[in-house]
Scaffold this active site. Structure first.
Site, PDB file in Angstrom:
ATOM      1  N   CYS A   9     -30.681 -20.304 -11.178  1.00  0.00           N
ATOM      2  CA  CYS A   9     -31.336 -21.031 -10.086  1.00  0.00           C
ATOM      3  C   CYS A   9     -31.287 -20.185  -8.811  1.00  0.00           C
ATOM      4  O   CYS A   9     -30.212 -19.795  -8.367  1.00  0.00           O
ATOM      5  CB  CYS A   9     -30.626 -22.355  -9.866  1.00  0.00           C
ATOM      6  SG  CYS A   9     -31.163 -23.249  -8.394  1.00  0.00           S
ATOM      7  N   CYS A  59     -32.033 -21.118  -5.809  1.00  0.00           N
ATOM      8  CA  CYS A  59     -31.944 -21.968  -4.615  1.00  0.00           C
ATOM      9  C   CYS A  59     -30.512 -22.326  -4.240  1.00  0.00           C
ATOM     10  O   CYS A  59     -30.297 -23.221  -3.432  1.00  0.00           O
ATOM     11  CB  CYS A  59     -32.772 -23.238  -4.843  1.00  0.00           C
ATOM     12  SG  CYS A  59     -34.486 -22.876  -5.238  1.00  0.00           S
ATOM     13  N   CYS A 104     -31.823 -22.019 -15.456  1.00  0.00           N
ATOM     14  CA  CYS A 104     -32.960 -22.927 -15.532  1.00  0.00           C
ATOM     15  C   CYS A 104     -33.408 -23.142 -16.980  1.00  0.00           C
ATOM     16  O   CYS A 104     -33.550 -22.167 -17.721  1.00  0.00           O
ATOM     17  CB  CYS A 104     -34.110 -22.347 -14.710  1.00  0.00           C
ATOM     18  SG  CYS A 104     -35.492 -23.476 -14.504  1.00  0.00           S
ATOM     19  N   CYS A 130     -31.397 -26.179 -15.364  1.00  0.00           N
ATOM     20  CA  CYS A 130     -29.972 -26.397 -15.121  1.00  0.00           C
ATOM     21  C   CYS A 130     -29.525 -27.734 -15.725  1.00  0.00           C
ATOM     22  O   CYS A 130     -30.336 -28.568 -16.108  1.00  0.00           O
ATOM     23  CB  CYS A 130     -29.681 -26.352 -13.629  1.00  0.00           C
ATOM     24  SG  CYS A 130     -30.460 -27.689 -12.701  1.00  0.00           S
ATOM     25  N   CYS A 178     -34.110 -31.634  -9.966  1.00  0.00           N
ATOM     26  CA  CYS A 178     -34.339 -30.210  -9.738  1.00  0.00           C
ATOM     27  C   CYS A 178     -34.162 -29.904  -8.253  1.00  0.00           C
ATOM     28  O   CYS A 178     -35.013 -30.248  -7.432  1.00  0.00           O
ATOM     29  CB  CYS A 178     -35.743 -29.820 -10.207  1.00  0.00           C
ATOM     30  SG  CYS A 178     -36.089 -28.053 -10.019  1.00  0.00           S
TER      31      CYS A 178
END
Length: 121
Positions: A61, A63, A80, A82, A91
């Site tokens: 991920c 982010c 991902c 996750c 998400c």
């Protein structure tokens, strides 16, 4: 000569980006989720996943902040899709959004050309 102030993280390889893009489309369709209404969000997340796939060997991920990305890839919790996405359709990246999410778009597809143009910098 490159100005250091404009140096950025290298872009993901085209092959990895295409693999991640196809995965995301298939996963969205399979789970009944949709991409964000802002295609730029979708493109940046896909590019980040592909870059992590190239650099780390797994679609970690993009982010989240990690102290040790390699350890996180090995643990697989944030790869991902996750665990929160798989278990609860949550998400954090806003890549896969449920019908009731106000940021949900209408699309479950995005072209490679769109991803590349939206992330060109």
């Amino acid at each position: 000569m490159t100005d250091a102030s404009t140096t950025t993280t290298p872009a993901a390889g085209a092959e990895s980006l295409e693999v991640i893009r196809r995965f995301a489309e298939t996963y969205a369709q399979r789970t009944g989720t949709y991409f964000c209404s802002d295609p730029g969000v979708t493109a940046v997340v896909l590019e980040g996943l592909a870059r992590h796939k190239d650099e780390l060997g797994g679609a970690l991920c993009p982010c989240r902040h990690y102290e040790d990305k390699e350890a996180e890839v090995a643990q697989a919790f944030w790869n991902c899709p996750c665990v929160p996405m798989r278990e609860r359709k949550e998400c954090h990246c806003m890549l896969f959004l449920t019908e009731d999410n106000p940021f949900r778009g209408e699309l479950q597809t995005i072209s490679l050309e769109d991803v590349q143009s939206l992330t060109a910098g």
